[in-house]
Design a protein around this motif. Structure first.
Motif, mmCIF file in Angstrom:
data_model
loop_
_atom_site.group_PDB
_atom_site.id
_atom_site.type_symbol
_atom_site.label_atom_id
_atom_site.label_comp_id
_atom_site.label_asym_id
_atom_site.label_seq_id
_atom_site.Cartn_x
_atom_site.Cartn_y
_atom_site.Cartn_z
ATOM 1 N N ARG A 28 0.834 -1.202 0.000
ATOM 2 C CA ARG A 28 0.000 0.000 0.000
ATOM 3 C C ARG A 28 0.863 1.244 0.000
ATOM 4 N N GLN A 29 0.272 2.291 -0.539
ATOM 5 C CA GLN A 29 0.967 3.573 -0.558
ATOM 6 C C GLN A 29 -0.028 4.648 -0.165
ATOM 7 N N ALA A 30 0.233 5.260 0.966
ATOM 8 C CA ALA A 30 -0.608 6.349 1.449
ATOM 9 C C ALA A 30 -0.165 7.659 0.807
ATOM 10 N N PRO A 31 -1.041 8.646 0.763
ATOM 11 C CA PRO A 31 -0.668 9.934 0.156
ATOM 12 C C PRO A 31 0.572 10.523 0.802
ATOM 13 N N GLY A 32 1.524 10.871 -0.033
ATOM 14 C CA GLY A 32 2.738 11.503 0.460
ATOM 15 C C GLY A 32 3.732 10.567 1.126
ATOM 16 N N LYS A 33 3.450 9.270 1.068
ATOM 17 C CA LYS A 33 4.345 8.305 1.707
ATOM 18 C C LYS A 33 4.861 7.287 0.689
ATOM 19 N N GLU A 34 5.888 6.572 1.104
ATOM 20 C CA GLU A 34 6.423 5.539 0.236
ATOM 21 C C GLU A 34 5.561 4.284 0.313
ATOM 22 N N ARG A 35 5.684 3.481 -0.713
ATOM 23 C CA ARG A 35 4.982 2.197 -0.717
ATOM 24 C C ARG A 35 5.493 1.322 0.425
ATOM 25 N N GLU A 36 4.586 0.583 1.052
ATOM 26 C CA GLU A 36 4.992 -0.306 2.131
ATOM 27 C C GLU A 36 4.360 -1.675 1.965
ATOM 28 N N PHE A 37 5.047 -2.647 2.467
ATOM 29 C CA PHE A 37 4.572 -4.025 2.444
ATOM 30 C C PHE A 37 3.411 -4.195 3.406
ATOM 31 N N VAL A 38 2.421 -4.998 2.996
ATOM 32 C CA VAL A 38 1.277 -5.279 3.856
ATOM 33 C C VAL A 38 1.229 -6.755 4.242
ATOM 34 N N SER A 39 1.220 -7.617 3.220
ATOM 35 C CA SER A 39 1.044 -9.038 3.496
ATOM 36 C C SER A 39 1.532 -9.857 2.315
ATOM 37 N N ALA A 40 1.834 -11.129 2.560
ATOM 38 C CA ALA A 40 2.289 -12.019 1.500
ATOM 39 C C ALA A 40 1.755 -13.424 1.724
ATOM 40 N N ILE A 41 1.638 -14.148 0.625
ATOM 41 C CA ILE A 41 1.189 -15.538 0.693
ATOM 42 C C ILE A 41 1.992 -16.344 -0.310
ATOM 43 N N SER A 42 2.432 -17.513 0.109
ATOM 44 C CA SER A 42 3.223 -18.364 -0.770
ATOM 45 C C SER A 42 2.355 -18.951 -1.883
ATOM 46 N N TRP A 43 2.998 -19.536 -2.871
ATOM 47 C CA TRP A 43 2.264 -20.024 -4.033
ATOM 48 C C TRP A 43 1.215 -21.063 -3.649
ATOM 49 N N SER A 44 1.494 -21.858 -2.638
ATOM 50 C CA SER A 44 0.549 -22.888 -2.233
ATOM 51 C C SER A 44 -0.494 -22.386 -1.248
ATOM 52 N N GLY A 45 -0.241 -21.212 -0.699
ATOM 53 C CA GLY A 45 -1.113 -20.703 0.351
ATOM 54 C C GLY A 45 -0.732 -21.188 1.729
ATOM 55 N N GLY A 46 0.310 -21.993 1.804
ATOM 56 C CA GLY A 46 0.677 -22.591 3.069
ATOM 57 C C GLY A 46 1.431 -21.679 4.014
ATOM 58 N N VAL A 47 2.002 -20.627 3.478
ATOM 59 C CA VAL A 47 2.759 -19.682 4.307
ATOM 60 C C VAL A 47 2.225 -18.277 4.071
ATOM 61 N N THR A 48 1.973 -17.584 5.147
ATOM 62 C CA THR A 48 1.551 -16.192 5.050
ATOM 63 C C THR A 48 2.328 -15.377 6.057
ATOM 64 N N TYR A 49 2.500 -14.123 5.756
ATOM 65 C CA TYR A 49 2.994 -13.226 6.795
ATOM 66 C C TYR A 49 2.522 -11.815 6.548
ATOM 67 N N TYR A 50 2.607 -11.033 7.611
ATOM 68 C CA TYR A 50 2.008 -9.709 7.646
ATOM 69 C C TYR A 50 2.973 -8.704 8.253
ATOM 70 N N ASP A 51 2.815 -7.482 7.806
ATOM 71 C CA ASP A 51 3.506 -6.410 8.498
ATOM 72 C C ASP A 51 2.905 -6.288 9.897
ATOM 73 N N ASP A 52 3.720 -5.902 10.841
ATOM 74 C CA ASP A 52 3.237 -5.793 12.221
ATOM 75 C C ASP A 52 2.049 -4.844 12.348
ATOM 76 N N SER A 53 1.978 -3.861 11.468
ATOM 77 C CA SER A 53 0.920 -2.856 11.561
ATOM 78 C C SER A 53 -0.464 -3.405 11.235
ATOM 79 N N VAL A 54 -0.547 -4.564 10.562
ATOM 80 C CA VAL A 54 -1.843 -5.113 10.175
ATOM 81 C C VAL A 54 -2.078 -6.512 10.726
ATOM 82 N N LYS A 55 -1.128 -7.017 11.485
ATOM 83 C CA LYS A 55 -1.238 -8.366 12.027
ATOM 84 C C LYS A 55 -2.462 -8.453 12.931
ATOM 85 N N GLY A 56 -3.281 -9.464 12.717
ATOM 86 C CA GLY A 56 -4.500 -9.633 13.485
ATOM 87 C C GLY A 56 -5.673 -8.820 12.959
ATOM 88 N N GLN A 57 -5.417 -7.962 12.008
ATOM 89 C CA GLN A 57 -6.453 -7.093 11.447
ATOM 90 C C GLN A 57 -6.784 -7.492 10.005
#
Length: 125
Positions: A37-66
């Motif tokens: 995501r990229q907010a106005p006036g800010k740099e792009r930041e990572f939010v979340s990722a999922i592996s090709w199989s869907g077996g692995v996911t991870y999140y930026d701390d700012s959105v974890k649990g949300q």
């Protein structure tokens, strides 16, 4: 590979949205997928990722649990379920696909080969 995001819009704080990213041109079932995501006036930041199989996911701390990332390889689509949205979640959300997995939010983008143009999410207070 063309990636098209959808599902963005205006939502009140505390609300939910589900973003979709659908690929065309070829299957992305063998690609890792990410949301950024990229907010106005800010740099792009990572939010979340999922592996090709869907077996692995991870999140930026700012959105974890949300936020929750998922994928349906039969539909060539990846999703981002966003709950309890806050005004600071306002941004253009983009998806990306790639075959290299960088297990760090700071470098995950380096493995991405294809990018969508994004969908705007606006959270009002």
């Amino acid at each position: 590979v063309q990636l098209v995001e959808s599902g963005g819009g205006l939502v009140q704080a505390g609300g939910s949205l589900r973003l979709s990213c659908t690929a065309s041109g070829r299957t992305v079932s063998s690609y890792h997928m990410g949301w950024f995501r990229q907010a106005p006036g800010k740099e792009r930041e990572f939010v979340s990722a999922i592996s090709w199989s869907g077996g692995v996911t991870y999140y930026d701390d700012s959105v974890k649990g949300q936020f929750t990332i998922s994928r349906d390889n039969a539909k060539n689509t990846v999703y981002l379920q966003m709950n309890s949205l806050k005004p600071e979640d306002t941004a253009v959300y983009s998806c990306a696909a790639g075959r290299t997995w960088f297990a760090s939010p700071a470098t995950f983008h380096s493995g991405m080969e294809y990018w969508g143009k994004g969908t705007l999410v606006t959270v009002s207070s």
